[in-house]
Design a protein around this motif. Structure first.
Motif, PDB file in Angstrom:
ATOM      1  N   GLY A  20       0.371  21.085  -2.456  1.00 25.79           N
ATOM      2  CA  GLY A  20       1.749  21.421  -2.858  1.00 25.79           C
ATOM      3  C   GLY A  20       2.404  20.348  -3.708  1.00 25.79           C
ATOM      4  O   GLY A  20       3.574  20.452  -4.038  1.00 25.79           O
ATOM      5  N   ASP A  21       1.635  19.317  -4.052  1.00 27.71           N
ATOM      6  CA  ASP A  21       2.183  18.233  -4.870  1.00 27.71           C
ATOM      7  C   ASP A  21       1.606  18.273  -6.282  1.00 27.71           C
ATOM      8  O   ASP A  21       0.461  18.665  -6.481  1.00 27.71           O
ATOM      9  CB  ASP A  21       1.832  16.867  -4.270  1.00 27.71           C
ATOM     10  N   GLY A  22       2.423  17.830  -7.232  1.00 24.20           N
ATOM     11  CA  GLY A  22       1.928  17.599  -8.571  1.00 24.20           C
ATOM     12  C   GLY A  22       1.544  16.126  -8.698  1.00 24.20           C
ATOM     13  O   GLY A  22       2.073  15.273  -7.983  1.00 24.20           O
ATOM     14  N   GLN A  53       0.196  13.761   4.371  1.00 28.84           N
ATOM     15  CA  GLN A  53       1.137  14.782   4.811  1.00 28.84           C
ATOM     16  C   GLN A  53       0.944  15.060   6.302  1.00 28.84           C
ATOM     17  O   GLN A  53      -0.104  14.724   6.857  1.00 28.84           O
ATOM     18  CB  GLN A  53       0.857  16.105   4.088  1.00 28.84           C
ATOM     19  N   THR A  54       1.930  15.723   6.879  1.00 27.51           N
ATOM     20  CA  THR A  54       1.779  16.191   8.261  1.00 27.51           C
ATOM     21  C   THR A  54       0.429  16.901   8.402  1.00 27.51           C
ATOM     22  O   THR A  54      -0.303  16.708   9.373  1.00 27.51           O
ATOM     23  CB  THR A  54       2.907  17.187   8.604  1.00 27.51           C
ATOM     24  N   GLU A  55       0.110  17.696   7.403  1.00 27.40           N
ATOM     25  CA  GLU A  55      -1.093  18.517   7.449  1.00 27.40           C
ATOM     26  C   GLU A  55      -2.374  17.696   7.374  1.00 27.40           C
ATOM     27  O   GLU A  55      -3.404  18.089   7.922  1.00 27.40           O
ATOM     28  CB  GLU A  55      -1.096  19.500   6.264  1.00 27.40           C
ATOM     29  N   VAL A  78       0.850  -1.185   0.000  1.00 29.94           N
ATOM     30  CA  VAL A  78       0.000   0.000   0.000  1.00 29.94           C
ATOM     31  C   VAL A  78       0.886   1.235   0.000  1.00 29.94           C
ATOM     32  O   VAL A  78       1.641   1.478   0.931  1.00 29.94           O
ATOM     33  CB  VAL A  78      -1.036   0.009   1.157  1.00 29.94           C
ATOM     34  N   ASP A  79       0.812   1.963  -1.108  1.00 30.94           N
ATOM     35  CA  ASP A  79       1.589   3.197  -1.265  1.00 30.94           C
ATOM     36  C   ASP A  79       0.688   4.323  -0.779  1.00 30.94           C
ATOM     37  O   ASP A  79      -0.261   4.702  -1.447  1.00 30.94           O
ATOM     38  CB  ASP A  79       1.956   3.364  -2.745  1.00 30.94           C
ATOM     39  N   THR A  80       0.984   4.826   0.416  1.00 32.62           N
ATOM     40  CA  THR A  80       0.064   5.737   1.092  1.00 32.62           C
ATOM     41  C   THR A  80       0.503   7.184   0.949  1.00 32.62           C
ATOM     42  O   THR A  80       1.572   7.557   1.401  1.00 32.62           O
ATOM     43  CB  THR A  80      -0.017   5.396   2.593  1.00 32.62           C
ATOM     44  N   TRP A  81      -0.334   8.001   0.342  1.00 32.24           N
ATOM     45  CA  TRP A  81      -0.020   9.419   0.226  1.00 32.24           C
ATOM     46  C   TRP A  81      -0.754  10.209   1.306  1.00 32.24           C
ATOM     47  O   TRP A  81      -1.973  10.074   1.456  1.00 32.24           O
ATOM     48  CB  TRP A  81      -0.413   9.977  -1.149  1.00 32.24           C
TER      49      TRP A  81
HETATM   50  C1  WTA Z   1       5.384  13.341  -0.032  1.00 31.05           C
HETATM   51  C2  WTA Z   1       4.705  12.352   5.462  1.00 31.05           C
HETATM   52  C3  WTA Z   1       4.317  10.342  -3.069  1.00 31.05           C
HETATM   53  C4  WTA Z   1       4.504  14.393  -0.683  1.00 31.05           C
HETATM   54  C5  WTA Z   1       3.494  11.458   5.734  1.00 31.05           C
HETATM   55  C6  WTA Z   1       3.865  15.072   0.509  1.00 31.05           C
HETATM   56  C7  WTA Z   1       4.447  11.215  -0.953  1.00 31.05           C
HETATM   57  C8  WTA Z   1       4.969  15.055   1.510  1.00 31.05           C
HETATM   58  C9  WTA Z   1       3.870  10.045  -0.414  1.00 31.05           C
HETATM   59  C10 WTA Z   1       4.487  15.087   2.937  1.00 31.05           C
HETATM   60  C11 WTA Z   1       3.525   8.991  -1.326  1.00 31.05           C
HETATM   61  C12 WTA Z   1       4.266  11.441   1.193  1.00 31.05           C
HETATM   62  N1  WTA Z   1       3.769   9.194  -2.643  1.00 31.05           N
HETATM   63  N2  WTA Z   1       4.658  11.357  -2.261  1.00 31.05           N
HETATM   64  N3  WTA Z   1       3.012   7.836  -0.917  1.00 31.05           N
HETATM   65  N4  WTA Z   1       3.775  10.217   0.910  1.00 31.05           N
HETATM   66  N5  WTA Z   1       4.696  12.047   0.074  1.00 31.05           N
HETATM   67  O1  WTA Z   1       4.539  16.080   5.786  1.00 31.05           O
HETATM   68  O2  WTA Z   1       5.306  15.287  -1.407  1.00 31.05           O
HETATM   69  O3  WTA Z   1       6.623  14.609   5.985  1.00 31.05           O
HETATM   70  O4  WTA Z   1       3.422  16.379   0.209  1.00 31.05           O
HETATM   71  O5  WTA Z   1       4.324  13.671   5.647  1.00 31.05           O
HETATM   72  O6  WTA Z   1       5.686  13.837   1.262  1.00 31.05           O
HETATM   73  O7  WTA Z   1       5.560  14.897   3.818  1.00 31.05           O
HETATM   74  P1  WTA Z   1       5.319  14.853   5.372  1.00 31.05           P
END
Ligand code: WTA
Length: 656
Positions: A507-509, A421-423, A416-419
């Motif tokens: 902030g991501d593409g 952010q801290t936010e 599972v590739d989980t996207w």
């Molecule tokens: C990147 C970490 C691609 C992304 C949980 C995001 C990812 C930033 C992925 C947040 C993923 C995190 N695939 N990019 N599965 N997971 N990112 O706040 O650019 O340390 O905006 O949180 O990490 O980083 P943060």
């Protein structure tokens, strides 16, 4: 964006169907997507029932004053009670909450939920005695030891928001956070074990306290855990030993129920420029979001699974997927203090073997470094207990994904590739292990309850097969509530880009493939423009990493008179590839041209021994850009190892 460029990553045609036994018994099934879409708030209210509320909410979402959200309005709960006490009350007190593994071999400790309840209660009583009241901030600067988890939960229990500062950060970084959130107390230790030796922590706290004082902020008390036994300077007026005050405190403590919107913690993001942002998370929505996602995305079966997230507690992943999510779900998990190579390179795999870990969650940067060492190391261990693997933190290159699944997961485990952010507080976009046919390199789709979209400059959804900006189009329970002390910056940073649409801009593409599945390309500032074609650093990095001689690659766009920007690549070779041979550079250029197309051909490829990374493992492309553009290298203070840039510059003296 050029259609030709966009279609390149999408050439990836491998698919991994969910294993039948996971699909048959999946916590969350495919129908959840439609159910959540039909009644989003109702779906979240259902998820909120996972928790124990002292008082139920009257309204699921108050979005009357966007972007300031309130979730589960009128509800009251205690986060620590939900993570600990309720499991004990339900008769699961003897269940192991933490298999803690210290770095020195044999130094380990199993902590049951009943023991955790005692320790959290003692720490809550001790913090109260030290003068911490509801609403006061407590800074935590600890290694990966059980006291870190205990302290976070003790803070939650008394309603004192914590701010955990990664133990690898400097006294400067700690001081700026102490001042920004006006922390009253710091919890730290004499030191911790890293790479086989005791690394001191307390001196940085002493320095940070002085620096904070110079900015007019006084820290009242420092609570010190004895971990390594090394000598520490001691200020009688301020410093107190954990074993003196916490061990002596009562194990009886009645948790108070707090408002759902009571601040739970502030986590500073590792922002590359400017003042760090204190991301504020509150109690009810955050706990709903983390417990739901941990249960759904990892398909957690609390009675049989052994879960391990390798993240440090100093990052949001450690907060959401080591503390709040898993403990709210009553999971049994592993917590490891040290580095993956101590005392030898197989340490992580040995832990998986010893504790029969079933769910493992780590970052692509770690996976790539294991790839570089070769599969002989993991092959020495029995990891047949694993059933699900997770990835987080950056886009995972298809080759790394496939290696992870194949070598670590024995070709059985969904990845599972989980996207997130801290936010966002919790996972937003991810495959579901019992539902999704995974594509290596794609985070796939927003999970049920979350609404994500890829939009163009005007906020219009792009058609399938195209790229744009990744946005979240509806509020979600675990969303950040603001930037600590700076509502304006909160609005500007996340909500101004697509203000008319009310979208959260991450902030991501990203791009959507022909099926509408999402491929996160990385931060928009990592996207470059070559001759009017938009190219993703990640896409080219993936192409390079797919070459058999390459272990790791970082790509930046450097200014170029002809093309606007040009592709510059920094490459680490695999150990078995030696120096790569004299034609290595042209070999790699040809490879990229073949994989992606002539437009992506690197102008320059530099073979380097190391890449500059932050302590959280993110490659600092800004510094590589300085090298590629022949500038003096900028600020290196946030690098995990500041000598890396010297190594790179030295290695480049010969022309490529
Ligand atoms: C990147 C970490 C691609 C992304 C949980 C995001 C990812 C930033 C992925 C947040 C993923 C995190 N695939 N990019 N599965 N997971 N990112 O706040 O650019 O340390 O905006 O949180 O990490 O980083 P943060």
């Amino acid at each position: 964006m050029s259609e030709e460029t966009l279609s390149n990553l999408l050439k990836e045609e491998r698919r991994f169907e969910p294993p039948a036994e996971i699909a048959a018994d999946a916590n969350l099934k495919a129908e959840a997507y439609d159910r959540a879409k039909a009644d989003r708030e109702g779906f979240w209210a259902e998820q909120a029932e996972r928790l124990d509320w002292a008082q139920k909410w009257d309204r699921v979402l108050d979005w009357d004053d966007p972007p300031f959200a309130k979730w589960f309005v009128g509800g009251k709960l205690n986060a620590a009670y939900n993570c600990v006490d309720r499991h004990v009350e339900a008769g699961r007190g003897d269940k192991v909450a933490l298999h803690w593994v210290g770095e020195p071999e044999g130094d380990s400790r199993d902590i049951t939920y009943a023991q955790l309840q005692d320790e959290v209660s003692q720490a809550a009583n001790a913090l109260t005695e030290l003068g911490v009241a509801t609403g006061d901030r407590v800074a935590i600067y600890l290694p990966m030891i059980p006291e870190a988890v205990v302290t976070m939960l003790a803070c939650a229990r008394i309603g004192a928001p914590h701010t955990v500062v990664f133990g690898g950060f400097s006294s400067e970084a700690l001081a700026s956070r102490l001042v920004d959130c006006q922390a009253k107390v710091i919890v730290t230790s004499d030191g911790g074990y890293r790479r086989g030796s005791a690394a001191a922590l307390k001196p940085a706290v002493d320095e940070a306290r002085e620096k904070a004082a110079a900015h007019g902020h006084t820290v009242d008390k420092v609570l010190v855990v004895r971990r390594t036994g090394q000598d520490v300077a001691w200020d009688e007026a301020v410093d107190v030993w954990w074993h003196d005050v916490v061990d002596a405190a009562s194990t009886e403590h009645t948790p108070e129920a707090f408002d759902a919107e009571h601040p739970l913690y502030v986590m500073y993001t590792s922002g590359t420029t400017g003042k760090p942002k204190g991301i504020l998370h509150t109690t009810g929505g955050y706990l709903v979001g983390t417990s739901y996602t941990h249960w759904a995305v990892f398909d957690l079966k609390p009675d049989t699974d052994v879960y391990w997230c390798s993240a440090d507690i100093g990052w949001v992943t450690g907060h959401s997927y080591m503390v709040y999510g898993p403990l709210a779900n009553g999971a049994t998990q592993v917590m490891y203090e040290g580095t993956p190579d101590s005392p030898e390179r197989g340490r992580w795999w040995k832990i998986i073997q010893d504790y029969k870990v079933t769910i493992f969650y780590t970052a692509p940067t770690a996976i790539r470094s294991f790839m570089k060492q070769g599969r002989e190391i993991p092959d020495r261990f029995d990891m047949s207990s694993l059933r699900i693997l997770g990835s987080v933190g950056e886009p995972i290159n298809p080759e790394a994904y496939v290696w992870y699944r194949h070598v670590i997961g024995g070709d059985r485990t969904p990845v599972v590739d989980t996207w997130w952010q801290t936010e966002t507080g919790a996972i937003m976009i991810s495959p579901l292990p019992g539902v999704t046919a995974g594509k290596p390199g794609s985070a796939m789709t927003a999970i049920p309850g979350v609404s994500a979209e890829v939009v163009d400059n005007d906020g219009k959804a792009v058609p399938n097969g195209s790229g744009g900006y990744l946005v979240l189009t509806e509020p979600w329970p675990s969303m950040l509530r603001t930037i600590w002390g700076d509502d304006e910056r909160f609005k500007d940073t996340y909500w101004s880009r697509f203000r008319e649409h009310g979208f959260y801009f991450a902030g991501d593409g990203a791009k959507k493939d022909e099926d509408g599945d999402i491929w996160v390309l990385g931060r928009v500032d990592d996207v470059m423009n070559v001759s009017g074609h938009r190219l993703s650093t990640t896409e080219i990095e993936s192409a390079l990493v797919s070459h058999p001689k390459v272990a790791e690659a970082a790509v930046v766009g450097a200014k170029d008179e002809d093309t606007g920007q040009a592709v510059c690549a920094f490459v680490i070779l695999r150990e078995e590839a030696g120096d790569g041979g004299e034609d290595i550079v042209s070999e790699l250029r040809t490879h990229v041209r073949k994989e992606i197309g002539p437009i992506a051909t690197p102008r320059q490829i530099m073979i380097v021994p190391e890449l500059p990374k932050t302590r959280s493992g993110k490659i600092m492309r800004r510094l590589l850009k300085d090298v590629a553009e022949h500038r003096e290298v900028g600020d290196v203070t946030t690098l995990a190892d500041s000598s890396v840039m010297d190594l790179i510059s030295k290695g480049l003296s010969s022309p490529t």
